[in-house]
Every structure is written in structure tokens, then in C-alpha cells.
Scaffold this motif. Sequence first.
Motif, PDB file in Angstrom:
ATOM      1  N   ILE A  19      -9.302  -9.439  -4.228  1.00  0.00           N
ATOM      2  CA  ILE A  19      -9.084  -8.976  -5.596  1.00  0.00           C
ATOM      3  C   ILE A  19      -7.592  -8.983  -5.904  1.00  0.00           C
ATOM      4  CG2 ILE A  19      -9.275  -6.973  -7.154  1.00  0.00           C
ATOM      5  CD1 ILE A  19     -11.780  -6.153  -5.581  1.00  0.00           C
ATOM      6  N   CYS A  20      -7.256  -9.412  -7.112  1.00  0.00           N
ATOM      7  CA  CYS A  20      -5.886  -9.341  -7.622  1.00  0.00           C
ATOM      8  C   CYS A  20      -5.815  -8.125  -8.534  1.00  0.00           C
ATOM      9  CB  CYS A  20      -5.573 -10.615  -8.405  1.00  0.00           C
ATOM     10  SG  CYS A  20      -4.018 -10.560  -9.311  1.00  0.00           S
ATOM     11  N   VAL A  21      -4.860  -7.222  -8.249  1.00  0.00           N
ATOM     12  CA  VAL A  21      -4.675  -6.024  -9.074  1.00  0.00           C
ATOM     13  C   VAL A  21      -3.361  -6.177  -9.838  1.00  0.00           C
ATOM     14  CG1 VAL A  21      -4.391  -3.516  -9.089  1.00  0.00           C
ATOM     15  CG2 VAL A  21      -5.893  -4.590  -7.396  1.00  0.00           C
ATOM     16  N   LEU A  22      -3.428  -5.995 -11.154  1.00  0.00           N
ATOM     17  CA  LEU A  22      -2.246  -6.061 -12.016  1.00  0.00           C
ATOM     18  C   LEU A  22      -2.020  -4.688 -12.618  1.00  0.00           C
ATOM     19  CD1 LEU A  22      -3.146  -9.375 -13.872  1.00  0.00           C
ATOM     20  CD2 LEU A  22      -1.785  -9.109 -11.790  1.00  0.00           C
ATOM     21  N   GLU A  23      -0.897  -4.090 -12.273  1.00  0.00           N
ATOM     22  CA  GLU A  23      -0.606  -2.731 -12.725  1.00  0.00           C
ATOM     23  C   GLU A  23       0.308  -2.771 -13.952  1.00  0.00           C
ATOM     24  OE1 GLU A  23       0.555   1.479 -10.632  1.00  0.00           O
ATOM     25  OE2 GLU A  23       1.603  -0.316  -9.938  1.00  0.00           O
ATOM     26  N   ASN A  24      -0.231  -2.329 -15.070  1.00  0.00           N
ATOM     27  CA  ASN A  24       0.494  -2.212 -16.337  1.00  0.00           C
ATOM     28  C   ASN A  24       1.213  -3.482 -16.798  1.00  0.00           C
ATOM     29  OD1 ASN A  24      -0.126   0.608 -16.711  1.00  0.00           O
ATOM     30  ND2 ASN A  24       1.293   1.005 -15.036  1.00  0.00           N
ATOM     31  N   PRO A  25       0.486  -4.607 -16.885  1.00  0.00           N
ATOM     32  CA  PRO A  25       1.154  -5.813 -17.386  1.00  0.00           C
ATOM     33  C   PRO A  25       1.626  -5.596 -18.822  1.00  0.00           C
ATOM     34  CG  PRO A  25      -1.218  -6.157 -17.280  1.00  0.00           C
ATOM     35  CD  PRO A  25      -0.939  -4.832 -16.642  1.00  0.00           C
ATOM     36  N   LYS A  26       2.820  -6.114 -19.143  1.00  0.00           N
ATOM     37  CA  LYS A  26       3.427  -5.867 -20.449  1.00  0.00           C
ATOM     38  C   LYS A  26       3.083  -6.925 -21.482  1.00  0.00           C
ATOM     39  CE  LYS A  26       7.774  -5.289 -20.509  1.00  0.00           C
ATOM     40  NZ  LYS A  26       9.219  -5.172 -20.324  1.00  0.00           N
ATOM     41  N   GLN A  27       2.745  -8.147 -21.046  1.00  0.00           N
ATOM     42  CA  GLN A  27       2.553  -9.235 -21.998  1.00  0.00           C
ATOM     43  C   GLN A  27       1.285 -10.014 -21.683  1.00  0.00           C
ATOM     44  OE1 GLN A  27       6.145 -11.482 -21.488  1.00  0.00           O
ATOM     45  NE2 GLN A  27       7.347 -10.102 -22.763  1.00  0.00           N
ATOM     46  N   SER A  28       0.614 -10.433 -22.750  1.00  0.00           N
ATOM     47  CA  SER A  28      -0.633 -11.188 -22.565  1.00  0.00           C
ATOM     48  C   SER A  28      -0.390 -12.519 -21.872  1.00  0.00           C
ATOM     49  CB  SER A  28      -1.332 -11.395 -23.909  1.00  0.00           C
ATOM     50  OG  SER A  28      -0.541 -12.195 -24.764  1.00  0.00           O
ATOM     51  N   VAL A  29       0.774 -13.129 -22.093  1.00  0.00           N
ATOM     52  CA  VAL A  29       1.054 -14.420 -21.453  1.00  0.00           C
ATOM     53  C   VAL A  29       1.115 -14.273 -19.932  1.00  0.00           C
ATOM     54  CG1 VAL A  29       3.584 -14.284 -21.643  1.00  0.00           C
ATOM     55  CG2 VAL A  29       2.456 -16.510 -21.615  1.00  0.00           C
ATOM     56  N   ASN A  30       1.619 -13.142 -19.442  1.00  0.00           N
ATOM     57  CA  ASN A  30       1.653 -12.907 -17.997  1.00  0.00           C
ATOM     58  C   ASN A  30       0.264 -12.636 -17.432  1.00  0.00           C
ATOM     59  OD1 ASN A  30       4.441 -13.289 -17.732  1.00  0.00           O
ATOM     60  ND2 ASN A  30       4.844 -11.187 -18.353  1.00  0.00           N
ATOM     61  N   VAL A  48      -7.230  -4.778 -13.744  1.00  0.00           N
ATOM     62  CA  VAL A  48      -6.053  -4.509 -14.561  1.00  0.00           C
ATOM     63  C   VAL A  48      -5.984  -3.012 -14.815  1.00  0.00           C
ATOM     64  CG1 VAL A  48      -4.876  -4.978 -16.734  1.00  0.00           C
ATOM     65  CG2 VAL A  48      -6.250  -6.772 -15.669  1.00  0.00           C
ATOM     66  N   ILE A  49      -4.800  -2.449 -14.589  1.00  0.00           N
ATOM     67  CA  ILE A  49      -4.578  -1.023 -14.822  1.00  0.00           C
ATOM     68  C   ILE A  49      -3.698  -0.884 -16.044  1.00  0.00           C
ATOM     69  CG2 ILE A  49      -3.624   1.104 -13.877  1.00  0.00           C
ATOM     70  CD1 ILE A  49      -3.987  -0.348 -11.079  1.00  0.00           C
ATOM     71  N   GLY A  50      -4.138  -0.071 -17.009  1.00  0.00           N
ATOM     72  CA  GLY A  50      -3.342   0.162 -18.214  1.00  0.00           C
ATOM     73  C   GLY A  50      -3.008  -1.136 -18.908  1.00  0.00           C
ATOM     74  N   GLY A  51      -1.731  -1.333 -19.224  1.00  0.00           N
ATOM     75  CA  GLY A  51      -1.293  -2.596 -19.800  1.00  0.00           C
ATOM     76  C   GLY A  51      -0.899  -2.486 -21.256  1.00  0.00           C
ATOM     77  N   TYR A  52      -0.581  -3.635 -21.823  1.00  0.00           N
ATOM     78  CA  TYR A  52      -0.111  -3.725 -23.195  1.00  0.00           C
ATOM     79  C   TYR A  52      -1.212  -3.327 -24.187  1.00  0.00           C
ATOM     80  CZ  TYR A  52      -2.542  -8.217 -22.933  1.00  0.00           C
ATOM     81  OH  TYR A  52      -3.492  -9.192 -22.756  1.00  0.00           O
ATOM     82  N   PRO A  53      -0.831  -2.950 -25.413  1.00  0.00           N
ATOM     83  CA  PRO A  53      -1.842  -2.593 -26.417  1.00  0.00           C
ATOM     84  C   PRO A  53      -2.761  -3.791 -26.690  1.00  0.00           C
ATOM     85  CG  PRO A  53       0.340  -1.950 -27.148  1.00  0.00           C
ATOM     86  CD  PRO A  53       0.532  -2.774 -25.901  1.00  0.00           C
ATOM     87  N   GLY A  54      -4.020  -3.522 -26.783  1.00  0.00           N
ATOM     88  CA  GLY A  54      -4.988  -4.581 -27.073  1.00  0.00           C
ATOM     89  C   GLY A  54      -5.450  -5.357 -25.861  1.00  0.00           C
ATOM     90  N   ALA A 127      -7.226  -6.273  -1.469  1.00  0.00           N
ATOM     91  CA  ALA A 127      -6.757  -6.205  -2.854  1.00  0.00           C
ATOM     92  C   ALA A 127      -5.243  -6.404  -2.840  1.00  0.00           C
ATOM     93  CB  ALA A 127      -7.105  -4.860  -3.478  1.00  0.00           C
ATOM     94  N   VAL A 128      -4.769  -7.454  -3.517  1.00  0.00           N
ATOM     95  CA  VAL A 128      -3.337  -7.740  -3.584  1.00  0.00           C
ATOM     96  C   VAL A 128      -2.818  -7.199  -4.908  1.00  0.00           C
ATOM     97  CG1 VAL A 128      -1.559  -9.501  -3.456  1.00  0.00           C
ATOM     98  CG2 VAL A 128      -3.678  -9.794  -2.151  1.00  0.00           C
ATOM     99  N   TRP A 129      -1.852  -6.300  -4.836  1.00  0.00           N
ATOM    100  CA  TRP A 129      -1.399  -5.486  -5.955  1.00  0.00           C
ATOM    101  C   TRP A 129      -0.057  -5.976  -6.481  1.00  0.00           C
ATOM    102  CZ3 TRP A 129      -4.039  -0.576  -6.617  1.00  0.00           C
ATOM    103  CH2 TRP A 129      -3.521   0.226  -7.625  1.00  0.00           C
ATOM    104  N   PHE A 130       0.006  -6.266  -7.780  1.00  0.00           N
ATOM    105  CA  PHE A 130       1.237  -6.715  -8.433  1.00  0.00           C
ATOM    106  C   PHE A 130       1.634  -5.687  -9.486  1.00  0.00           C
ATOM    107  CE2 PHE A 130      -0.924 -10.439  -6.899  1.00  0.00           C
ATOM    108  CZ  PHE A 130       0.092 -11.177  -6.321  1.00  0.00           C
ATOM    109  N   GLY A 131       2.923  -5.424  -9.584  1.00  0.00           N
ATOM    110  CA  GLY A 131       3.420  -4.426 -10.513  1.00  0.00           C
ATOM    111  C   GLY A 131       3.817  -4.996 -11.855  1.00  0.00           C
ATOM    112  N   ASN A 132       4.292  -4.108 -12.676  1.00  0.00           N
ATOM    113  CA  ASN A 132       4.776  -4.391 -14.021  1.00  0.00           C
ATOM    114  C   ASN A 132       5.976  -5.332 -13.963  1.00  0.00           C
ATOM    115  OD1 ASN A 132       7.010  -3.402 -16.036  1.00  0.00           O
ATOM    116  ND2 ASN A 132       5.055  -2.937 -17.022  1.00  0.00           N
ATOM    117  N   GLU A 133       6.109  -6.174 -14.988  1.00  0.00           N
ATOM    118  CA  GLU A 133       7.163  -7.179 -15.036  1.00  0.00           C
ATOM    119  C   GLU A 133       8.565  -6.574 -15.002  1.00  0.00           C
ATOM    120  OE1 GLU A 133       4.436  -6.915 -16.886  1.00  0.00           O
ATOM    121  OE2 GLU A 133       3.899  -8.800 -17.858  1.00  0.00           O
TER     122      GLU A 133
END
Length: 189
Positions: A19-30, A48-54, A127-133
Motif C-alpha cells: 500500500i502507498c500512503v500519502l499524508e496530507n497531499p497539497k496538490q491534485s497534480v501530485n 490518502v490522509i487529509g489533503g487538499y480541499p476537494g 505500507a510505504v508512507w509519503f509525507g506532505n510536499e
Amino acid sequence: MSIRDRIKQVKHLRNRYLICVLENPKQSVNLAAAIRNCSALGIEKIYVIGGYPGIPKTFEAARNNGQLMNSSVGASKWMFLKHFETTEDCIKHLQKNKYTIAATSPHLKGKQNISLYKGDFTQPRLAVWFGNESHGITEEAADCADICVQIPMGGVVESFNLGTASGIVLSYVASQRRAFTEKREQKQQ
């Protein structure tokens, strides 16, 4: 070639229990870049945890999100996406399901980083965890990580964007896991 035929052709290359975990990504392109990387590498799921609006909150919402579909070149149609409101919720879910958590970060306090190319990523569930940009992983994620992974850097800049980092790390991890599985299956024959 039909989609059904393509799925049959690549089915043996899928990385189950990765599993790929993305913590609070800021942009949809990422997010789209990470989805595309995961799809291309045969990763099973994206959390995906949290993240950008929408941000899409369900697999269906991700499949039907036109911007995500275009940016991921259609990969969002095929990737399972699960959303968590908090880091704590995701950690509890992964631990309950017996996943090893591998956090990615060039700097972690109180943890020893393992070079990506020297680590063993053949755990039964990973689970491989990636943080916010901008800020990387949270302290909460770092504290709960079983493994801390670092991409060796040779330049002045000490980080990659989310799309690049997920591509580099997941490519190596998926390849190592695939080779391990193939060896194990050959021994059983």
C-alpha cells in the motif's frame, strides 16, 4: 488489446499487500502522479490522509474526478483509493491489519534511516508512507514507523516532489517484492 486481456497479461506482476500512503497531499497534480506511479508499478492500494480541499474521499469519487482522471492519464480509474481523515485513523487501520509501516523521509529524529537500496522490503504486508510536499511526514507517522527509508541524495537539495519520490521508492520496493515472490514460487515447484 482489450482491457480484460491487458489485465490478464499483467496480473502476475501485481504487488499484493503493498500500500502507498500519502499524508496530507497539497496538490491534485501530485496525487495524480502518485496514482499513476502506483498503477504502473502494480501497487495494490493508495491510502490518502487529509489533503487538499476537494480531495476524492472514495474509490468511486476518484474514478469520476475529471481533473484527477486527466492528470493521472486514466490511472485513477483503476486504482483503489481509501481516504482517512486523520493520521491516527490510518495508523490504527494498518496496525490492525498487520502492516509494516515504512516511512520515507530524509530526516527523522530518534529513528535510524535505512538507505532505500540497502533495505529489505519483503515483509508479508507493507505500507510505504509519503509525507506532505512541504513538511514531509508528521511526527505521529514517524513515531509509528517500523522502518524509515531514505533515498540516497548526492546534491544540495535533499528532497524530491511527491510524484518523483513515490516513483523512485515504489519502483525499487515493488521490484524487490516481485523478485522475492518469484523466487519463493520457484522453490515451491
